[in-house]
Motif scaffolding. Structure first.
Motif, PDB file in Angstrom:
ATOM      1  N   ARG A  99     -73.858 -22.397  18.006  1.00  0.00           N
ATOM      2  CA  ARG A  99     -74.239 -21.909  16.667  1.00  0.00           C
ATOM      3  C   ARG A  99     -73.525 -20.582  16.440  1.00  0.00           C
ATOM      4  NH1 ARG A  99     -78.609 -24.612  14.553  1.00  0.00           N
ATOM      5  NH2 ARG A  99     -79.581 -25.994  16.095  1.00  0.00           N
ATOM      6  N   GLY A 100     -73.366 -20.225  15.178  1.00  0.00           N
ATOM      7  CA  GLY A 100     -72.782 -18.907  14.870  1.00  0.00           C
ATOM      8  C   GLY A 100     -71.425 -18.740  15.527  1.00  0.00           C
ATOM      9  N   ASN A 101     -71.222 -17.585  16.151  1.00  0.00           N
ATOM     10  CA  ASN A 101     -69.940 -17.283  16.823  1.00  0.00           C
ATOM     11  C   ASN A 101     -68.760 -17.555  15.890  1.00  0.00           C
ATOM     12  OD1 ASN A 101     -70.398 -16.668  19.924  1.00  0.00           O
ATOM     13  ND2 ASN A 101     -71.908 -18.191  19.295  1.00  0.00           N
ATOM     14  N   ARG A 102     -68.920 -17.102  14.650  1.00  0.00           N
ATOM     15  CA  ARG A 102     -67.934 -17.492  13.631  1.00  0.00           C
ATOM     16  C   ARG A 102     -66.584 -16.792  13.806  1.00  0.00           C
ATOM     17  NH1 ARG A 102     -72.731 -17.905  10.426  1.00  0.00           N
ATOM     18  NH2 ARG A 102     -72.554 -15.712   9.901  1.00  0.00           N
ATOM     19  N   CYS A 103     -66.598 -15.558  14.337  1.00  0.00           N
ATOM     20  CA  CYS A 103     -65.300 -14.899  14.563  1.00  0.00           C
ATOM     21  C   CYS A 103     -64.495 -15.689  15.596  1.00  0.00           C
ATOM     22  CB  CYS A 103     -65.497 -13.469  15.063  1.00  0.00           C
ATOM     23  SG  CYS A 103     -66.363 -12.394  13.914  1.00  0.00           S
ATOM     24  N   ALA A 104     -65.163 -16.069  16.684  1.00  0.00           N
ATOM     25  CA  ALA A 104     -64.481 -16.822  17.747  1.00  0.00           C
ATOM     26  C   ALA A 104     -63.978 -18.161  17.207  1.00  0.00           C
ATOM     27  CB  ALA A 104     -65.441 -17.035  18.913  1.00  0.00           C
ATOM     28  N   LYS A 105     -64.808 -18.828  16.400  1.00  0.00           N
ATOM     29  CA  LYS A 105     -64.402 -20.130  15.843  1.00  0.00           C
ATOM     30  C   LYS A 105     -63.214 -19.964  14.891  1.00  0.00           C
ATOM     31  CE  LYS A 105     -68.952 -22.287  16.277  1.00  0.00           C
ATOM     32  NZ  LYS A 105     -70.213 -22.639  15.569  1.00  0.00           N
ATOM     33  N   SER A 106     -63.200 -18.853  14.168  1.00  0.00           N
ATOM     34  CA  SER A 106     -62.096 -18.608  13.238  1.00  0.00           C
ATOM     35  C   SER A 106     -60.775 -18.496  14.002  1.00  0.00           C
ATOM     36  CB  SER A 106     -62.387 -17.323  12.455  1.00  0.00           C
ATOM     37  OG  SER A 106     -61.284 -16.951  11.693  1.00  0.00           O
ATOM     38  N   ALA A 107     -60.799 -17.815  15.155  1.00  0.00           N
ATOM     39  CA  ALA A 107     -59.570 -17.684  15.958  1.00  0.00           C
ATOM     40  C   ALA A 107     -59.096 -19.053  16.431  1.00  0.00           C
ATOM     41  CB  ALA A 107     -59.827 -16.762  17.154  1.00  0.00           C
ATOM     42  N   LEU A 108     -60.036 -19.894  16.825  1.00  0.00           N
ATOM     43  CA  LEU A 108     -59.649 -21.233  17.313  1.00  0.00           C
ATOM     44  C   LEU A 108     -59.124 -22.098  16.169  1.00  0.00           C
ATOM     45  CD1 LEU A 108     -62.594 -21.802  19.802  1.00  0.00           C
ATOM     46  CD2 LEU A 108     -60.165 -21.577  20.391  1.00  0.00           C
ATOM     47  N   GLU A 109     -59.784 -22.031  15.016  1.00  0.00           N
ATOM     48  CA  GLU A 109     -59.299 -22.831  13.882  1.00  0.00           C
ATOM     49  C   GLU A 109     -57.891 -22.377  13.485  1.00  0.00           C
ATOM     50  OE1 GLU A 109     -61.143 -22.451  10.048  1.00  0.00           O
ATOM     51  OE2 GLU A 109     -59.978 -24.119   9.274  1.00  0.00           O
ATOM     52  N   THR A 110     -57.678 -21.062  13.487  1.00  0.00           N
ATOM     53  CA  THR A 110     -56.342 -20.536  13.157  1.00  0.00           C
ATOM     54  C   THR A 110     -55.292 -21.118  14.105  1.00  0.00           C
ATOM     55  OG1 THR A 110     -57.304 -18.479  12.318  1.00  0.00           O
ATOM     56  CG2 THR A 110     -54.983 -18.417  12.939  1.00  0.00           C
ATOM     57  N   ALA A 111     -55.618 -21.122  15.397  1.00  0.00           N
ATOM     58  CA  ALA A 111     -54.650 -21.633  16.384  1.00  0.00           C
ATOM     59  C   ALA A 111     -54.381 -23.120  16.160  1.00  0.00           C
ATOM     60  CB  ALA A 111     -55.172 -21.374  17.790  1.00  0.00           C
ATOM     61  N   LEU A 112     -55.421 -23.881  15.838  1.00  0.00           N
ATOM     62  CA  LEU A 112     -55.235 -25.321  15.569  1.00  0.00           C
ATOM     63  C   LEU A 112     -54.349 -25.530  14.343  1.00  0.00           C
ATOM     64  CD1 LEU A 112     -58.892 -26.454  16.248  1.00  0.00           C
ATOM     65  CD2 LEU A 112     -56.882 -27.451  17.376  1.00  0.00           C
ATOM     66  N   LEU A 113     -54.598 -24.740  13.298  1.00  0.00           N
ATOM     67  CA  LEU A 113     -53.807 -24.890  12.060  1.00  0.00           C
ATOM     68  C   LEU A 113     -52.364 -24.447  12.272  1.00  0.00           C
ATOM     69  CD1 LEU A 113     -56.434 -23.647   9.443  1.00  0.00           C
ATOM     70  CD2 LEU A 113     -55.502 -25.966   9.600  1.00  0.00           C
ATOM     71  N   ASP A 114     -52.184 -23.370  13.043  1.00  0.00           N
ATOM     72  CA  ASP A 114     -50.823 -22.898  13.327  1.00  0.00           C
ATOM     73  C   ASP A 114     -50.053 -24.000  14.066  1.00  0.00           C
ATOM     74  OD1 ASP A 114     -48.652 -21.079  13.560  1.00  0.00           O
ATOM     75  OD2 ASP A 114     -49.326 -20.458  15.554  1.00  0.00           O
ATOM     76  N   ALA A 115     -50.704 -24.577  15.061  1.00  0.00           N
ATOM     77  CA  ALA A 115     -50.036 -25.640  15.837  1.00  0.00           C
ATOM     78  C   ALA A 115     -49.743 -26.854  14.954  1.00  0.00           C
ATOM     79  CB  ALA A 115     -50.920 -26.041  17.016  1.00  0.00           C
ATOM     80  N   GLN A 116     -50.685 -27.242  14.143  1.00  0.00           N
ATOM     81  CA  GLN A 116     -50.487 -28.434  13.305  1.00  0.00           C
ATOM     82  C   GLN A 116     -49.391 -28.193  12.258  1.00  0.00           C
ATOM     83  OE1 GLN A 116     -51.273 -31.334  13.777  1.00  0.00           O
ATOM     84  NE2 GLN A 116     -51.623 -32.494  11.890  1.00  0.00           N
ATOM     85  N   GLY A 117     -49.360 -26.983  11.712  1.00  0.00           N
ATOM     86  CA  GLY A 117     -48.298 -26.646  10.754  1.00  0.00           C
ATOM     87  C   GLY A 117     -46.926 -26.727  11.425  1.00  0.00           C
ATOM     88  N   LYS A 118     -46.832 -26.189  12.643  1.00  0.00           N
ATOM     89  CA  LYS A 118     -45.552 -26.245  13.380  1.00  0.00           C
ATOM     90  C   LYS A 118     -45.183 -27.711  13.650  1.00  0.00           C
ATOM     91  CE  LYS A 118     -46.092 -21.804  15.779  1.00  0.00           C
ATOM     92  NZ  LYS A 118     -46.825 -21.189  16.900  1.00  0.00           N
ATOM     93  N   ARG A 119     -46.191 -28.497  14.003  1.00  0.00           N
ATOM     94  CA  ARG A 119     -45.964 -29.925  14.307  1.00  0.00           C
ATOM     95  C   ARG A 119     -45.407 -30.661  13.102  1.00  0.00           C
ATOM     96  NH1 ARG A 119     -50.899 -30.389  16.310  1.00  0.00           N
ATOM     97  NH2 ARG A 119     -50.168 -29.893  18.409  1.00  0.00           N
ATOM     98  N   LEU A 120     -45.961 -30.360  11.926  1.00  0.00           N
ATOM     99  CA  LEU A 120     -45.569 -31.082  10.706  1.00  0.00           C
ATOM    100  C   LEU A 120     -44.444 -30.372   9.952  1.00  0.00           C
ATOM    101  CD1 LEU A 120     -49.102 -32.088   9.330  1.00  0.00           C
ATOM    102  CD2 LEU A 120     -47.570 -33.437  10.769  1.00  0.00           C
ATOM    103  N   GLY A 121     -44.097 -29.169  10.400  1.00  0.00           N
ATOM    104  CA  GLY A 121     -43.029 -28.420   9.726  1.00  0.00           C
ATOM    105  C   GLY A 121     -43.441 -27.852   8.390  1.00  0.00           C
ATOM    106  N   VAL A 122     -44.734 -27.508   8.244  1.00  0.00           N
ATOM    107  CA  VAL A 122     -45.211 -26.946   6.968  1.00  0.00           C
ATOM    108  C   VAL A 122     -46.034 -25.688   7.227  1.00  0.00           C
ATOM    109  CG1 VAL A 122     -45.290 -29.197   5.816  1.00  0.00           C
ATOM    110  CG2 VAL A 122     -47.358 -28.330   6.953  1.00  0.00           C
ATOM    111  N   PRO A 123     -46.083 -24.775   6.253  1.00  0.00           N
ATOM    112  CA  PRO A 123     -46.928 -23.583   6.441  1.00  0.00           C
ATOM    113  C   PRO A 123     -48.419 -23.934   6.420  1.00  0.00           C
ATOM    114  CG  PRO A 123     -45.894 -23.567   4.270  1.00  0.00           C
ATOM    115  CD  PRO A 123     -45.342 -24.757   4.998  1.00  0.00           C
ATOM    116  N   VAL A 124     -49.207 -23.052   7.003  1.00  0.00           N
ATOM    117  CA  VAL A 124     -50.659 -23.303   7.067  1.00  0.00           C
ATOM    118  C   VAL A 124     -51.236 -23.544   5.670  1.00  0.00           C
ATOM    119  CG1 VAL A 124     -52.875 -22.168   7.552  1.00  0.00           C
ATOM    120  CG2 VAL A 124     -51.090 -22.219   9.300  1.00  0.00           C
TER     121      VAL A 124
END
Ligand code: MUC
Ligand code: MG
Length: 374
Positions: A99-124
């Motif tokens: 539950r909560g821990n939203r700052c930590a979750k935000s860092a993880l979501e950012t990393a997932l989106l950064d990786a997926q953007g790189k994978r697809l060749g598109v910006p976040v």
């Protein structure tokens, strides 16, 4: 092509000195600690994420050390082995594990989106449906604690074309001193700059009413979080009493908060932060509620470095309305950077680097130098 999976998630605590003391109602910052996330996937792609707080535990309920512990012990193990490209499924898993821990979750979501953007060749921002604006207006916070120094700082930044809106951090000193400080700065800058204040919850309602009347008369444009975040009824009374808009910051993290503030009429403006809302999707949900309720939006910062600030910018760029601009100046407050290509600040705006994902490249030497050892 096999579905790429998450192979490992590494967290680092990075301590970066600030360019000067940054005085807020609840603390004085001499450095900022970034929690840096490096998420590696089975296709060899790495995603970067960042989480911060303001003054350790002085601002919110998560500390950098606590975020690292939550990620290392609970959140990362829930993600390793999962589909690296399915961000929604990953976030859902995280919400079940913690539950909560939203700052930590935000860092993880950012990393997932950064990786997926790189994978697809598109910006976040493309993963969020596309950007509506290229650059984001960005203000500067004057918080040296010294009126003359703040005026000099503002004049220089105005002349350089870097910022034309200044947020003053108050609530630390007696109200009479704060009002004098703000009025002097507004008088010195005149119509050339907008001046806003952030009280970081420091006042009680009666003191706030008296102070806001004087700040309004001095020409202040916006009052941020004057009283305790829990006192929503008090915020509603202040919002009804004054013409100068009242902005909710600490009082709004989730869409439910935004809904309740709207129901009570407790804020004219919402300060959005990916860290408060558990990430980019969360902040857009908050924004949608605020927008639907007729509240104006503002792109807030948790004083992140380049990774967190650029991640925030990708979310804010996707918003159709952003009446109060942003305060994504975090990288400029830090003496150094751990990325080789930080965002550019010119023409009173922040410009994010082009390229897939966040478009950022780590400077490995700097990262190693500033990372906390042991
Ligand atoms: C806050 O409460 O808004 C944002 C700018 C700044 O100087 O401090 C932060 C925190
Ligand atoms: Mg604030």
């Amino acid at each position: 092509m096999p579905t790429p999976t998450i192979v490992s998630i590494e967290t680092l605590l990075v301590d970066l000195p600030t360019i000067r003391a940054h005085q807020l109602a609840m603390t004085v910052m001499q450095k900022q600690t970034l929690v840096i996330v490096r998420l590696r996937a089975s296709d060899g792609i790495e995603g970067l994420g960042e989480a911060t707080t303001i003054g350790g535990l002085a601002y919110g309920e998560e500390s950098p050390e606590g975020m690292k512990l939550a990620i290392d012990t609970y959140l990362a193990p829930a993600l390793v082995g999962q589909d690296a490209g399915n961000v929604n499924a990953a976030l859902h898993r995280l919400d079940k594990v913690a539950r909560g821990n939203r700052c930590a979750k935000s860092a993880l979501e950012t990393a997932l989106l950064d990786a997926q953007g790189k994978r697809l060749g598109v910006p976040v921002s493309a993963l969020l449906g596309g950007h509506v604006r290229d650059a984001l207006p960005v203000l500067w916070t004057l918080a040296s604690g010294d009126t003359a120094r703040d005026i000099d700082e503002a004049q220089a930044l105005l002349a350089a074309g870097r910022h034309d809106t200044f947020k003053l951090k108050i609530g630390r000193r007696a109200i009479a001193d704060d009002v004098r400080h703000v009025a002097s700065i507004k008088t010195a800058l005149g119509e050339r700059a907008r001046v806003t204040v952030d009280v970081n919850q420091a006042w009680n309602e009666a003191d706030a009413a008296g102070a806001i009347a004087r700040l309004e008369a001095a020409g202040v444009d916006l009052i941020e979080q004057p009283i305790a975040r829990e006192n929503r009824a008090g915020m509603a009374r202040l919002a009804a009493r004054f013409v100068v808009p009242i902005m909710a910051d600490e009082a709004v993290a989730t869409p439910e908060d935004a809904l309740e503030l709207a129901r009570l009429g407790a804020a004219d403006v919402l300060a959005l932060k990916i860290a408060k809302s558990g990430g980019l999707h969360g902040v857009l949900r908050c924004a949608a509620v605020g927008d639907a309720a007729g509240m104006a939006l503002y792109g807030g910062t948790m004083l992140e470095g380049s990774i967190g600030s650029v991640a925030s910018a990708h979310a804010f760029r996707a918003l159709p309305t952003m009446a109060w601009g942003t305060e994504l100046f975090g990288p400029l407050l830090l003496k150094d950077d751990i990325v080789a290509n930080p965002p550019r600040y010119e023409d009173f705006a922040m410009h994010v680097p082009a390229g897939p994902g966040l478009g950022l490249m780590l400077d490995e030497d700097k990262l190693a130098f500033y990372s906390r050892k042991g």
